[in-house]
Design a protein around this motif. Structure first.
Motif, PDB file in Angstrom:
ATOM      1  N   UNK A  38     -18.988 -22.047 -13.803  1.00  0.00           N
ATOM      2  CA  UNK A  38     -18.565 -22.788 -12.614  1.00  0.00           C
ATOM      3  C   UNK A  38     -19.768 -23.393 -11.901  1.00  0.00           C
ATOM      4  N   UNK A  39     -20.894 -22.665 -11.871  1.00  0.00           N
ATOM      5  CA  UNK A  39     -22.100 -23.218 -11.255  1.00  0.00           C
ATOM      6  C   UNK A  39     -22.558 -24.474 -11.999  1.00  0.00           C
ATOM      7  N   UNK A  40     -22.499 -24.433 -13.325  1.00  0.00           N
ATOM      8  CA  UNK A  40     -22.870 -25.611 -14.113  1.00  0.00           C
ATOM      9  C   UNK A  40     -21.962 -26.785 -13.774  1.00  0.00           C
ATOM     10  N   UNK A  41     -20.668 -26.533 -13.699  1.00  0.00           N
ATOM     11  CA  UNK A  41     -19.717 -27.606 -13.401  1.00  0.00           C
ATOM     12  C   UNK A  41     -19.975 -28.211 -12.024  1.00  0.00           C
ATOM     13  N   UNK A  42     -20.183 -27.365 -11.028  1.00  0.00           N
ATOM     14  CA  UNK A  42     -20.417 -27.857  -9.666  1.00  0.00           C
ATOM     15  C   UNK A  42     -21.705 -28.665  -9.598  1.00  0.00           C
ATOM     16  N   UNK A  43     -22.739 -28.200 -10.292  1.00  0.00           N
ATOM     17  CA  UNK A  43     -24.025 -28.898 -10.251  1.00  0.00           C
ATOM     18  C   UNK A  43     -24.022 -30.178 -11.071  1.00  0.00           C
ATOM     19  N   UNK A  44     -23.463 -30.139 -12.271  1.00  0.00           N
ATOM     20  CA  UNK A  44     -23.497 -31.304 -13.150  1.00  0.00           C
ATOM     21  C   UNK A  44     -22.544 -32.406 -12.698  1.00  0.00           C
ATOM     22  N   UNK A  45     -21.422 -32.028 -12.118  1.00  0.00           N
ATOM     23  CA  UNK A  45     -20.434 -33.023 -11.691  1.00  0.00           C
ATOM     24  C   UNK A  45     -20.774 -33.647 -10.346  1.00  0.00           C
ATOM     25  N   UNK A  46     -21.546 -32.934  -9.517  1.00  0.00           N
ATOM     26  CA  UNK A  46     -21.881 -33.389  -8.155  1.00  0.00           C
ATOM     27  C   UNK A  46     -20.622 -33.675  -7.338  1.00  0.00           C
ATOM     28  N   UNK A  47     -19.566 -32.902  -7.600  1.00  0.00           N
ATOM     29  CA  UNK A  47     -18.325 -33.106  -6.857  1.00  0.00           C
ATOM     30  C   UNK A  47     -18.336 -32.314  -5.555  1.00  0.00           C
ATOM     31  N   UNK A  48     -17.433 -32.673  -4.663  1.00  0.00           N
ATOM     32  CA  UNK A  48     -17.297 -31.951  -3.404  1.00  0.00           C
ATOM     33  C   UNK A  48     -16.445 -30.694  -3.595  1.00  0.00           C
ATOM     34  N   UNK A  49     -16.870 -29.629  -2.942  1.00  0.00           N
ATOM     35  CA  UNK A  49     -16.087 -28.399  -2.854  1.00  0.00           C
ATOM     36  C   UNK A  49     -15.669 -28.262  -1.402  1.00  0.00           C
ATOM     37  N   UNK A  50     -14.375 -28.363  -1.152  1.00  0.00           N
ATOM     38  CA  UNK A  50     -13.885 -28.287   0.218  1.00  0.00           C
ATOM     39  C   UNK A  50     -13.748 -26.826   0.668  1.00  0.00           C
ATOM     40  N   UNK A  51     -13.510 -26.650   1.937  1.00  0.00           N
ATOM     41  CA  UNK A  51     -13.612 -25.333   2.564  1.00  0.00           C
ATOM     42  C   UNK A  51     -12.736 -24.276   1.890  1.00  0.00           C
TER      43      UNK A  51
END
Length: 266
Positions: A160-173
């Protein structure tokens, strides 16, 4: 305490609030602001009257990361200069993550790039409904920093860390809470108030016990059972001998109110 306007400081009893104060830039940090922020953190960590620290941003945003308009200057940055700049930033990241004081982050609006990394350095994160976390580095050809390559996988897991970092997408609250990035989600405008309340609750505990708990937990993912058992044994031996523990036991026996008081969610 006096401070340059890029950082605003408040004291609420035993709690020091360190607020990024560049609202016109969504609290993006240039080199000068980073140094002022680092000084404020160091002073709070060294102040015996400060029992807990809250980090936040003014103007409805937490921190948009590094000030992109300030990154390169008049000529391209050399690898050596870039590394030296980041070493200074990461020294402050280590101070926040490993320091004895418990750190609570109050996040409203944008927590982008290094701002996301800054929130991850806190021990506890309170997010407003407006909070948006984003590892935006891929958008400008950079790698995640502010120790986020260490902190984020330990919170959300490696894939999940890879996905969040590589995609540069927003994670909402709400997703941030589900992933363990945020401890609580509160209404907009209430994150700082809730963070201060929690920090004041932390301040009613034994400072040494809280510091030892933080230090041990920070080592738990890279330690084996035998190491953690030894850490617990040594820490508990120190805690048993503390005045705080003796007083707490006496208060319990005498049916007196405890010093420790953790604020329940409203």
């Amino acid at each position: 305490m006096n401070a340059p306007e890029t950082i605003a400081l408040e004291t609420h009893g035993p709690v020091r609030v360190i607020a990024l104060n560049r609202p016109e830039k969504r609290n993006a940090l240039d080199v000068a602001a980073r140094e002022v922020f680092a000084d404020a953190v160091q002073q709070a960590m060294e102040d015996e009257q400060v029992k807990a620290i809250v980090i936040t941003g003014r103007g409805g945003h937490f921190c948009a990361g590094g000030d992109i308009s300030n990154m390169q200057g008049s000529k391209p940055m050399t690898a050596e200069a870039g590394r030296a700049r980041m070493r200074r930033t990461l020294q402050n990241a280590e101070r926040l993550y490993s320091g004895d004081k418990i750190v609570v982050a109050a996040v409203e609006g944008s927590a982008y790039g290094g701002g996301f990394g800054l929130a991850l350095l806190a021990d506890l994160v309170i997010a407003a409904k407006s909070a948006r976390f984003c590892m935006s580095f891929s958008r400008i050809g950079l790698v995640p920093d502010n120790a986020s390559m260490y902190t984020l996988p330990r919170i959300v897991g490696l894939q999940r860390a890879k996905e969040i970092m590589l995609s540069a997408r927003e994670v909402h609250a709400d997703e941030a809470r589900e992933l363990g990035i945020a401890m609580e989600v509160v209404s907009d405008g209430e994150a700082l108030q809730r963070a201060i309340a929690i920090a004041q609750g932390v301040a009613t505990a034994s400072s040494s016990a809280s510091a030892m708990t933080k230090a041990a937990l920070n080592r738990s993912f890279s330690s084996d059972l035998a190491t953690m058992v030894e850490l617990e044994s040594a820490a508990q031996g120190i805690a048993f001998s503390s005045e705080y523990h003796r007083d707490a036991v006496e208060r319990f026996i005498q049916r007196q109110p405890a010093k420790f008081n953790w604020p329940t969610p409203e």
